[in-house]
Design an enzyme around this catalytic site. Structure first.
Site, PDB file in Angstrom:
ATOM      1  N   CYS A  87      79.175  70.896  68.806  1.00  0.00           N
ATOM      2  CA  CYS A  87      77.725  70.722  68.626  1.00  0.00           C
ATOM      3  C   CYS A  87      76.877  71.019  69.863  1.00  0.00           C
ATOM      4  O   CYS A  87      76.596  72.170  70.172  1.00  0.00           O
ATOM      5  CB  CYS A  87      77.445  69.309  68.106  1.00  0.00           C
ATOM      6  SG  CYS A  87      75.823  69.122  67.318  1.00  0.00           S
ATOM      7  N   LYS A 139      84.330  66.337  73.743  1.00  0.00           N
ATOM      8  CA  LYS A 139      83.002  66.917  73.934  1.00  0.00           C
ATOM      9  C   LYS A 139      82.488  66.653  75.349  1.00  0.00           C
ATOM     10  O   LYS A 139      82.427  65.514  75.806  1.00  0.00           O
ATOM     11  CB  LYS A 139      82.041  66.324  72.899  1.00  0.00           C
ATOM     12  CG  LYS A 139      80.646  66.923  72.896  1.00  0.00           C
ATOM     13  CD  LYS A 139      79.828  66.257  71.798  1.00  0.00           C
ATOM     14  CE  LYS A 139      78.420  66.819  71.700  1.00  0.00           C
ATOM     15  NZ  LYS A 139      77.639  66.087  70.655  1.00  0.00           N
ATOM     16  N   GLU A 143      81.315  68.208  62.833  1.00  0.00           N
ATOM     17  CA  GLU A 143      81.254  67.038  63.705  1.00  0.00           C
ATOM     18  C   GLU A 143      81.083  65.775  62.864  1.00  0.00           C
ATOM     19  O   GLU A 143      80.503  65.821  61.780  1.00  0.00           O
ATOM     20  CB  GLU A 143      80.081  67.188  64.679  1.00  0.00           C
ATOM     21  CG  GLU A 143      80.016  66.119  65.747  1.00  0.00           C
ATOM     22  CD  GLU A 143      78.808  66.272  66.638  1.00  0.00           C
ATOM     23  OE1 GLU A 143      78.870  65.789  67.779  1.00  0.00           O
ATOM     24  OE2 GLU A 143      77.801  66.866  66.211  1.00  0.00           O
TER      25      GLU A 143
END
Length: 307
Positions: free
Chosen positions: A182, A141, A69
């Site tokens: 993440c 995300k 990331e």
């Protein structure tokens, strides 16, 4: 691929890329499949490595390179990334497309600052580029990190980032890949969806876990996702102190469908690479011996009771 080639590629990035940590996932000779049965019948043995270095990553015969990331830029102040955010057809991503093509290598670019819906927001986007230099797929995300980390600091990713709303899985020469980023790791329903509705075999989790949360939960969560989905998990991680405010846990890791750690670096902040054998037939073997896809009940209608 030569080490110098990737080192040269780093010079094409913003200056802050020199502070970035890079992680590698290498897969060779795996079957491209959209169904477990196709994968089982193919020659699925592959060599996979994880590497964590500053600004460069290399290993002979690399075919699939996974970055963590915020791989291209980590700002020292809130909102800095908005200024450098670009569309996916912008110059930064195009340079990575050129790198993939020149190197005959697939790239998983986790957490790119994609220009958002307005001037005050970006998307945190996981981009998958194939070995011809074409963007094969992208995932924005979904779960944003708005957390007051105990003993650490307050993070509010939604202040500058707009959440995505689409689950993404894509076929590749390395199996069917499920794309995440993440903080998604804490939401098992996303991984269940990737496994049972989108037939993922390999889950990609590029991350920049904080030191505090990483020490407590990083490996536990990754192994849980591998066990409950019966997928390989490849987690490329940022590592070390980026500035006075931000420090990432590190510990790039590869886990097999049984939940066993099969590759990691000697310590979570070390540079170098670790290598493991990945075999998609093991995915099929684990799923056959423990057929949870046949046993799960969440897609059926349940009765509810209220007190």
């Amino acid at each position: 691929m030569a080490l110098a080639s990737l080192a040269a590629a780093a010079s094409l990035l913003p200056a802050a890329a020199a502070r970035s940590r890079v992680s590698l996932a290498r897969c060779r000779g795996m079957a491209s499949s959209s169904s477990p049965s196709a994968a089982a019948g193919a020659s699925a043995a592959a060599r996979v490595g994880v590497v964590q270095m500053t600004s460069e990553a290399a290993s002979s015969g690399v075919k699939f390179l996974c970055f963590p990331e915020v791989f291209s830029f980590i700002g020292s102040k809130d909102g800095e990334s908005i200024k450098i955010a670009e569309p996916l057809d912008g110059p930064i991503m195009q340079r990575y497309c050129s790198l993939a093509k020149e190197s005959s290598m697939w790239l998983s670019l986790g957490g790119f600052q994609e220009k958002g819906p307005d001037d005050s927001h970006q998307y945190n986007t996981h981009v998958l580029i194939d070995d011809s230099g074409e963007i094969r797929s992208s995932y924005r995300k979904i779960h944003l990190f708005d957390v007051d980390v105990p003993g650490n600091m307050v993070y509010k990713e939604s202040r500058f980032t707009t959440a995505g709303d689409t689950v993404v899985a894509v076929d590749s020469p390395f199996g069917r890949l499920g794309l995440t980023v993440c903080y998604d790791l804490r939401f098992p329903e996303l991984y269940q969806c990737l496994r049972f509705k989108h037939r993922a075999q390999v889950l990609l989790v590029p991350s920049a876990f904080t030191k505090v949360t990483g020490e407590a939960h990083w490996e536990i969560l990754l192994r849980a996702r591998a066990i409950e989905t019966q997928c390989y998990v490849i987690a490329a991680a940022q590592a070390g102190k980026h500035n006075e405010k931000r420090e990432s846990y590190g510990d790039s890791i590869i886990i097999d469908p049984w939940g066993t750690v099969i590759a990691r670096l000697p310590d979570r902040l070390s540079t170098g690479f670790a290598v493991a054998d990945v075999d998609l037939s093991k995915v099929e073997a684990v799923r056959t011996k423990m057929p949870i896809s046949e046993h799960r009940k969440f897609d059926s209608v349940w009765k509810t009771s209220s007190l």
